[in-house]
Scaffold this active site. Sequence first.
Site, PDB file in Angstrom:
ATOM      1  N   SER A 249       0.244  -3.811   1.213  1.00 24.25           N
ATOM      2  CA  SER A 249       0.798  -2.751   2.062  1.00 24.25           C
ATOM      3  C   SER A 249       0.461  -2.899   3.541  1.00 24.25           C
ATOM      4  CB  SER A 249       0.327  -1.382   1.566  1.00 24.25           C
ATOM      5  OG  SER A 249       1.022  -1.024   0.397  1.00 24.25           O
TER       6      SER A 249
ATOM      7  N   LYS B 286       3.374  -2.634   5.769  1.00 22.79           N
ATOM      8  CA  LYS B 286       3.865  -1.366   6.302  1.00 22.79           C
ATOM      9  C   LYS B 286       3.560  -1.204   7.786  1.00 22.79           C
ATOM     10  CE  LYS B 286       3.757   1.324   1.967  1.00 22.79           C
ATOM     11  NZ  LYS B 286       3.095   0.491   0.962  1.00 22.79           N
TER      12      LYS B 286
ATOM     13  N   SER C 246       0.068   5.429   1.973  1.00 18.20           N
ATOM     14  CA  SER C 246       0.660   4.148   1.602  1.00 18.20           C
ATOM     15  C   SER C 246       1.767   4.317   0.569  1.00 18.20           C
ATOM     16  CB  SER C 246      -0.404   3.167   1.085  1.00 18.20           C
ATOM     17  OG  SER C 246       0.046   1.830   1.189  1.00 18.20           O
TER      18      SER C 246
ATOM     19  N   LYS D  79      -5.110   0.395   8.101  1.00 19.98           N
ATOM     20  CA  LYS D  79      -4.242   0.333   6.911  1.00 19.98           C
ATOM     21  C   LYS D  79      -4.938  -0.382   5.767  1.00 19.98           C
ATOM     22  CE  LYS D  79      -0.463   1.279   4.782  1.00 19.98           C
ATOM     23  NZ  LYS D  79      -1.307   1.343   3.560  1.00 19.98           N
TER      24      LYS D  79
END
Length: 281
Positions: free
Chosen positions: A65, A68, A120, A226
């Site tokens: 992720s 992202k 997420s 993140k």
Amino acid sequence: MRWLALALLLGLASAADPVPVLAQAPAPAAVPVDAYPDVARAYWVEVNGAPVWVGGRELRLPMASLAKLMTALLLAEEATLDEEFAVSAAAARATGSRIGLRAGERMRASDLFDAMLVRSANDACRALADWHGGDLPRFVARMNARAAELGLRDTSFANACGHDAPGQASSVRDLAVLARAAMAQPRIAATVAKTRVVFRSPGGRDFAMDTTNALLQQFEGALGIKTGYTPGAGRCLVAIARRGEDEVLVVMLHAPDRWWDTVALMELAFDHARRARAPAP
């Protein structure tokens, strides 16, 4: 005791667990060294904009992720996030981390942006990509074009949200560059610092979600940014912390103990910064 207390706060250890300790930070070097090869398959530690310890920098690996961040960067740069739109059927079918979006329901882009970065959520991410790009292939093409513009020579995207797929890969160096570009966007910097998001959809559905980033409000100076996990990528993390005039960035790909080792690396990096500034005896 400080290390053990922090581990307990993060929910990563019990009082009976041994306290892991990384070696003392090596002396500053002109070229970053692989000082801690066991912390991850690839890692990057940057102090005040300069890499100091790097391992596996040549590897192109799944990024989970962390992808992202590019989705968020494009949206922050190009989209009007106060708009409402209908969730696509593909987004409602998204797998993995999700907030339970329904096909056709109307949502605010700003709320889904928060859900994508804080929780997420793959369904929020896919809904945003379909909305802004028109469809997923066009959005992914824009992701790859933006990667080229940023000089991310090791990075290619096959989807917007980080699912394992052929052609979905990056390097720790590229992810450090991407993280800096993302944090330069005030909307992203503010969102990744949130520990909890609560909102109501235009249709009256209530959503509440906590961050996936265990460092926030637990590690001194943590700013974001993140987390990621897939079976192919393992546990991944990009984290930034600031203390006084010093800032540390850590990227971890396929890290067995990403929280514990990131805390240790950051402490060592801040110590490195202090020693680098200390006057010669």
